[in-house]
Design an enzyme around this catalytic site. Structure first.
Site, PDB file in Angstrom:
ATOM      1  N   GLY A   8       0.788  -1.229   0.000  1.00  0.00           N
ATOM      2  CA  GLY A   8       0.000   0.000   0.000  1.00  0.00           C
ATOM      3  C   GLY A   8       0.822   1.281   0.000  1.00  0.00           C
ATOM      4  CB  SER A   9       4.313   2.175  -0.839  1.00  0.00           C
ATOM      5  OG  SER A   9       4.455   1.766  -2.188  1.00  0.00           O
ATOM      6  CE  LYS A  31     -20.605 -10.715  -0.263  1.00  0.00           C
ATOM      7  NZ  LYS A  31     -19.929 -11.938   0.272  1.00  0.00           N
ATOM      8  CB  ILE A  64     -11.451  -5.230 -12.623  1.00  0.00           C
ATOM      9  CG1 ILE A  64     -11.045  -4.218 -13.684  1.00  0.00           C
ATOM     10  CG2 ILE A  64     -10.709  -4.955 -11.320  1.00  0.00           C
ATOM     11  CD1 ILE A  64     -11.386  -2.789 -13.283  1.00  0.00           C
ATOM     12  CG  ASN A 108      -3.298  -0.619 -13.040  1.00  0.00           C
ATOM     13  OD1 ASN A 108      -3.290  -0.925 -11.861  1.00  0.00           O
ATOM     14  ND2 ASN A 108      -2.527  -1.195 -13.948  1.00  0.00           N
ATOM     15  CG  HIS A 124       2.304  -2.010 -15.358  1.00  0.00           C
ATOM     16  ND1 HIS A 124       1.945  -3.247 -14.869  1.00  0.00           N
ATOM     17  CD2 HIS A 124       3.365  -2.211 -16.174  1.00  0.00           C
ATOM     18  CE1 HIS A 124       2.760  -4.154 -15.377  1.00  0.00           C
ATOM     19  NE2 HIS A 124       3.632  -3.561 -16.167  1.00  0.00           N
ATOM     20  CD  GLU A 152       5.172   1.586  -8.945  1.00  0.00           C
ATOM     21  OE1 GLU A 152       4.106   1.331  -8.365  1.00  0.00           O
ATOM     22  OE2 GLU A 152       6.117   0.791  -9.029  1.00  0.00           O
TER      23      GLU A 152
HETATM   24  C1  GRF Z   1       4.264  -1.639  -6.969  1.00  0.00           C
HETATM   25  O1  GRF Z   1       5.389  -1.909  -7.775  1.00  0.00           O
HETATM   26  C2  GRF Z   1       3.051  -1.499  -7.864  1.00  0.00           C
HETATM   27  O2  GRF Z   1       3.311  -0.909  -9.111  1.00  0.00           O
HETATM   28  C3  GRF Z   1       2.723  -2.922  -8.067  1.00  0.00           C
HETATM   29  O3  GRF Z   1       2.743  -3.432  -6.756  1.00  0.00           O
HETATM   30  C4  GRF Z   1       3.894  -2.865  -6.132  1.00  0.00           C
HETATM   31  C5  GRF Z   1       3.589  -2.539  -4.681  1.00  0.00           C
HETATM   32  O4  GRF Z   1       2.793  -1.427  -4.642  1.00  0.00           O
HETATM   33  N1  GRF Z   1       1.496  -3.060  -8.774  1.00  0.00           N
HETATM   34  P1  GRF Z   1       2.235  -0.867  -3.234  1.00  0.00           P
HETATM   35  O5  GRF Z   1       3.439  -0.580  -2.341  1.00  0.00           O
HETATM   36  O6  GRF Z   1       1.351  -1.949  -2.658  1.00  0.00           O
HETATM   37  O7  GRF Z   1       1.484   0.372  -3.586  1.00  0.00           O
END
Ligand code: GRF
Length: 196
Positions: free
Chosen positions: A11-12, A58, A80, A94, A96, A166
């Site tokens: 979840g960063s 849900k 999805i 999204n 990526h 990102e």
């Molecule tokens: C990241 O590289 C994201 O692009 C990929 O999952 C990794 C972890 O992302 N889809 P996060 O820290 O959970 O946001």
């Protein structure tokens, strides 16, 4: 503007959205994770409704009930369905961790992406924010930025460099969406800087 964020892991990217709500001028109203992930903890720490849910019906219901204007897939590992895409037409984005259309599609997620990039010998990689359409990682691209691959890079060091990109381009892309500056024209996204 009301945002719903879907996650699967750390979840960063979610955290970067939460940390920039004022800058974006939007609020994360709900977080839904396909795994019992640390990202859910991040949401709860900010008093955001957080659900561990895998049933797509849900998930759609929760997003509708929260009346979200934008759905952000942030490290969300489930593809999805067209029904989901249609439920929020042109309102799902999204992130990526590569420069689409390279190193994307089925099986290209997380560290798999960076391993392939390193093994391919390319000199640049990066991240992409795009609108979600019916296929994996193929929707109109909103924003990309690059990182250079150095001699001593491996997939771990590369993933750290890409993650910083990102976090930045996801926040900037959401801000442009909130300000109604994104116009989809076929496969292209035209950014109208002047529009408010
Ligand atoms: C990241 O590289 C994201 O692009 C990929 O999952 C990794 C972890 O992302 N889809 P996060 O820290 O959970 O946001």
């Amino acid at each position: 503007m009301r945002i719903g964020v879907l996650i699967s892991g750390n979840g960063s990217n979610l955290q970067s959205i939460i940390d920039n709500e004022k800058y974006i001028n939007a609020k994360v109203e709900v977080v839904i994770s396909s795994k019992d992930s640390y990202g859910l903890e991040r949401a709860r720490n900010h008093n955001i409704d957080a659900y561990y849910e895998t049933d797509e019906e849900k998930i759609i219901t929760i997003l509708k009930e929260k009346n979200v204007d934008l759905v952000v897939l942030a490290g969300y590992l489930t593809i999805i369905s067209p029904k989901f895409v249609d439920s929020f037409k042109d309102r799902i984005i999204n992130i990526h961790p590569s420069l689409i259309p390279s190193f994307c599609g089925k099986g290209y997620y997380g560290m798999n992406v960076h391993k392939s990039v390193i093994n391919s010998g390319v000199k640049v990689s990066g991240a992409t924010v795009h609108f979600v359409d019916y296929l994996a990682d193929t929707g109109p691209i909103i924003m990309q930025d690059i990182v250079y691959i150095e001699n001593n890079d491996d997939e771990i060091s590369l993933s750290k460099k890409v993650l910083e990109v990102e976090h930045r381009i996801l926040v900037e892309s959401i801000k442009l969406f909130v300000e109604n500056k994104l116009k989809i024209e076929g496969k292209r996204v035209i950014i109208n800087e002047g529009v408010n």
